[in-house]
Scaffold this active site. Structure first.
Site, PDB file in Angstrom:
ATOM      1  CG  ASP A   1     -22.388   5.802  35.918  1.00 24.04           C
ATOM      2  OD1 ASP A   1     -22.174   6.797  35.203  1.00 24.04           O
ATOM      3  OD2 ASP A   1     -22.212   4.633  35.534  1.00 24.04           O
TER       4      ASP A   1
ATOM      5  CD  GLN B   1     -19.070  -3.913  28.154  1.00 23.15           C
ATOM      6  OE1 GLN B   1     -19.585  -4.545  27.235  1.00 23.15           O
ATOM      7  NE2 GLN B   1     -18.167  -4.432  28.977  1.00 23.15           N
ATOM      8  N   GLY B   2     -22.019  -2.565  30.927  1.00 22.94           N
ATOM      9  CA  GLY B   2     -22.128  -1.942  32.226  1.00 22.94           C
ATOM     10  C   GLY B   2     -20.785  -1.476  32.743  1.00 22.94           C
ATOM     11  CB  THR B   3     -19.813  -0.110  36.039  1.00 27.88           C
ATOM     12  OG1 THR B   3     -20.878   0.833  35.957  1.00 27.88           O
ATOM     13  CG2 THR B   3     -18.598   0.570  36.626  1.00 27.88           C
TER      14      THR B   3
ATOM     15  N   GLY C   1     -19.069  -5.231  33.521  1.00 21.96           N
ATOM     16  CA  GLY C   1     -19.669  -6.406  32.922  1.00 21.96           C
ATOM     17  C   GLY C   1     -20.557  -6.043  31.766  1.00 21.96           C
ATOM     18  CD  GLU C   2     -19.637  -8.727  27.598  1.00 20.41           C
ATOM     19  OE1 GLU C   2     -20.279  -9.796  27.618  1.00 20.41           O
ATOM     20  OE2 GLU C   2     -18.613  -8.549  26.928  1.00 20.41           O
ATOM     21  CB  VAL C   3     -26.540  -5.488  30.247  1.00 21.17           C
ATOM     22  CG1 VAL C   3     -28.002  -5.720  30.592  1.00 21.17           C
ATOM     23  CG2 VAL C   3     -25.847  -4.704  31.349  1.00 21.17           C
TER      24      VAL C   3
END
Length: 753
Positions: free
Chosen positions: A201, A64-66, A68-70
């Site tokens: 980050d 899970q990104g900032t 969105g999803e990966v």
């Protein structure tokens, strides 16, 4: 005429096409931006990106990104694995996320081996429009009609990230591996900071690892540019500016203390704090600062590094959360990480985790820390087990560890040979990987009876040379592979590699070699100096030197070093001053004159003359007297005689008359009178007369031209030895025009240059 022109203009406008309907200008409620709502077409296309359908395919969710999803996906044309970061656009009127815009813009401007690369952008059409194209029926299309639009950022696929590597029980990292990873992280973050960006980050989940062992910093969803100067060896990037940024950045466990205290005027040092947390996480295999809330995070930080005093961090008292600095904690990082690190390693950790951001190391200064130059040195290339380790695999690793602990076989009795050998191997591995914290226990002289079983005596390795195999052994080995056969030790080992010779070329820290330096070979010319291929100045193809405009001998220096316009090629290529019209528009009116500024070696007492030294002419040696037939000298000067006035009364009248005549001749002469105190008296019949001898010939013909001029030569314009034009010459610059001067075919071409 005007009516005809207006008709033509109207006809031309009609042929181009008129705008029949102007869409209304709308205004967005949230952002206040004005926009025009265009009508949708059937063949809708988003320019600048690739269509998802038919080009890519999703396979597995990686994390899970900032925003969105990966996913792990496949490029269908090349069948290459890619990482697909999904950016969600929830509703039709929703704007594109600003964080995604920043991430795309920043990744397009970065190009480094330790920074992830953005391959392209992909737009996924909503299934409600293209349900049949996706292989769905009408019910499936209507069921998924409310699904969100999505953009995909296509990134190269990485086999692992750092959080998965640290939590993988089958991966063990040595100190050389950790140093290699730290140097790669510092190189990547230094490049980002020098490009005027802050990552904001930094954590182990955002540091990826490819199959070649190269680390790449990813997830720029919170990154942004900063204002101010880039970092150097002392100060971080953006130091000393009044720019304010949001303080709610960075994952809490990796958040710098200035962010915890609410500072908005921070610098690139917030990324260095995250790198220090990652460095300590290499040893404990878990985040080192796990605060439950933002306030608790400050307490956890001060428990590790100590409460800052006024001398440690002067600006802490002015921050919004300065109440946290009223605690009294002592630093405990040495007791916590002293079992893993040496003194230099602890110094690097303490400077990376310095509470004052201006005392924190920058990335380029951390790469030069002596911790990376002590043993063990960093590995040149990282080699890890080929196993995918991502953040989503951490839960699976915990389940595997529980299963392995519950399914272990019963322990062997104490003193068993197998247990003893295993403990010895583990202890040897432990001592090889970690420095001794205390001396190992001494072995007793009398062995314990349970430690040496009677059934399986320990065989000592024999010191005898290996024997030749028997015929039975050869026959057995020819039937098939012998599983338990041990290879004998080789009798002769290969030679050890020679150490690097001392000197600055191989070891920069070696003392200087005080040896006499061989002078460079004198350049004797192309016909005397040769290389392996022939000519000294060229390669093997031949005499290219003689056809080039200028060869390696140019540019040569000015002879007298006094011509400011001399460019080393024997001519003045540009008599005017170069200027840039775009930057300096007024430079065209500020041209310097063409006349060169004379240097210190130039003697301006006579024009167009260069004087080597101010000295009198030396006489010729008798063997080097010039031949008068080859070098005719000018007519000798007449001898000038002077009267000795002290002895006029004691001489005859004839002598007086002769002296008077000579005196009148001297007075009529245009040359200055020169007296010689060393002249000898002439005892001739004419009386005591001082005779002036002509000066001896000079050795240098050039100096003879300069110093030995007569009136005819000095009266010519410019003081030239030979006049540029005479009435007898063909160019006739100073004479009346003649046939040769008026006829251009008979004019000398040299006169024009």
């Amino acid at each position: 005429m005007s009516q005809e022109g207006s008709a033509k203009r109207a006809d031309f406008k009609y042929k181009i096409g008129k705008i029949k309907h102007t869409p209304p200008v709308l205004k967005d409620v949230r952002s206040g931006l004005e926009f025009i709502e265009l009508e949708k077409r059937d063949d809708e296309k988003v320019y600048g990106v690739t269509k998802f359908l038919g080009n890519y395919k999703e396979e597995k969710k990686l994390g899970q990104g900032t925003f969105g999803e990966v996913y792990r996906g496949v490029h269908l044309a090349t069948q290459r694995q890619v990482a697909m970061k999904k950016i969600l656009v929830k509703t039709e009127n929703d704007l594109f996320p600003i964080t995604a815009q920043r991430e795309i813009t920043i990744l397009k401007r970065l190009n480094h081996r330790n920074v992830v690369q953005l391959i392209e952008m992909v737009y996924d059409y909503p299934p409600a429009q293209n349900g049949a194209a996706y292989g769905q029926d009408s019910s499936q299309a209507s069921a998924s009609a409310d699904t969100m639009k999505s953009f995909y950022m296509i990134l190269p696929y990485m086999v692992a990230d750092l959080s998965g590597i640290l939590h993988n029980p089958r991966v063990t990292l040595e100190m050389a591996d950790i140093k290699n990873m730290m140097l790669q992280i510092l190189e990547g973050i230094n490049y980002i900071h020098c490009k005027k960006f802050m990552h904001r980050d930094i954590k182990t989940a955002n540091i990826l690892l490819d199959h070649k062992g190269i680390l790449k910093i990813a997830d720029f969803g919170l990154a942004r540019n900063y204002y101010g100067a880039p970092p150097n060896l002392k100060y971080p990037g953006g130091a000393g500016t009044d720019a304010k940024y949001t303080s709610v950045v960075v994952t809490r466990w990796y958040r710098a203390p200035e962010l915890v205290l609410g500072d908005k005027n921070y610098t690139t040092a917030v990324d260095i704090w995250g790198i220090g947390c990652v460095f300590a996480e290499f040893f404990e295999k878990r985040p080192i600062l796990q605060g439950k809330t933002d306030i608790d995070q400050g307490h956890v930080i001060f428990k590790l590094m100590g409460t800052p005093s006024d001398s440690d961090w002067q600006l802490a008292r002015y921050l919004p959360g300065a109440e946290l600095t009223r605690t009294s904690y002592e630093p405990t990082y040495k007791e916590r990480f002293g079992k893993y690190l040496t003194e230099k390693g602890l110094d690097l950790l303490s400077t990376l985790l310095s509470l004052d951001p201006y005392k924190r190391l920058t990335a380029m200064a951390a790469m030069q820390h002596p911790f990376f130059s002590e043993d063990p040195l960093p590995k040149l290339q990282l080699t890890l087990p080929c196993e995918e380790s991502h953040e989503t695999d951490i839960a699976r690793y915990g389940q595997e560890m529980q299963k392995t602990v519950s399914n272990l076989p019963p322990a062997a009795p104490s003193g068993h040979a197998v247990e003893q050998s295993q403990t010895q191997q583990q202890s040897s591995r432990h001592h090889q990987s970690q420095p001794y914290q205390s001396l190992p226990p001494q072995k007793s002289s009398q062995p314990h009876p349970q430690q040496i079983p009677e059934a399986a005596p320990v065989q000592q390795p024999s010191q005898q040379p290996p024997q030749e195999p028997s015929a039975h052994q050869q026959q057995y080995s020819s039937r098939g592979p012998q599983q338990h056969r041990t290879t004998p030790a080789p009798t002769s080992l290969p030679p050890k590699p020679k150490p690097a010779p001392p000197g600055a070329r191989y070891n920069r820290e070696a003392p200087p070699q005080n040896k006499p330096v061989k002078p460079l070979t004198r350049h004797l010319g192309a016909q005397y100096q040769h290389n392996n291929y022939g000519n000294y100045y060229n390669h093997w193809q031949g005499g290219e030197r003689y056809y080039e405009t200028y060869n390696d001998g140019y540019p040569h220096a000015d002879r007298y070093s006094d011509d400011t316009h001399y460019n080393g090629y024997g001519y003045r290529s540009r008599g005017y001053q170069r200027y840039d019209m775009r930057r300096e528009g007024e430079s065209r009116y500020n041209q310097r004159p063409y006349a060169p500024q004379q240097g210190a070696a130039y003697r301006p007492n006579r024009r167009d003359t260069y004087k080597l030294v101010d000295r009198t002419g030396q006489p010729y040696p008798p063997e080097r007297v010039p031949n008068p037939e080859l070098h005719p000298s000018p007519a000798p000067r007449p001898k000038r005689t002077l009267t000795n006035t002290t002895q006029l009364s004691s001489h005859s009248s004839a002598a007086t008359g002769s002296t008077a005549a000579s005196g009148s001749a001297v007075s009529n002469s245009s040359e200055p009178v020169r007296r010689s105190s060393t002249a000898s008296l002439d005892n001739s019949e004419s009386g005591n007369i001082l005779q002036q001898k002509p000066p001896p010939p000079v050795a240098n013909p050039l100096e003879a031209r300069i110093y030995g001029r007569d009136e005819v030569q000095s009266n010519h314009p410019g003081g030239r030895l030979y006049p540029r034009s005479t009435p007898d010459s063909k160019n006739s610059e100073g004479a009346a025009p003649s046939e040769a001067s008026t006829d251009p075919t008979k004019r000398n071409i040299v006169d024009y240059y």
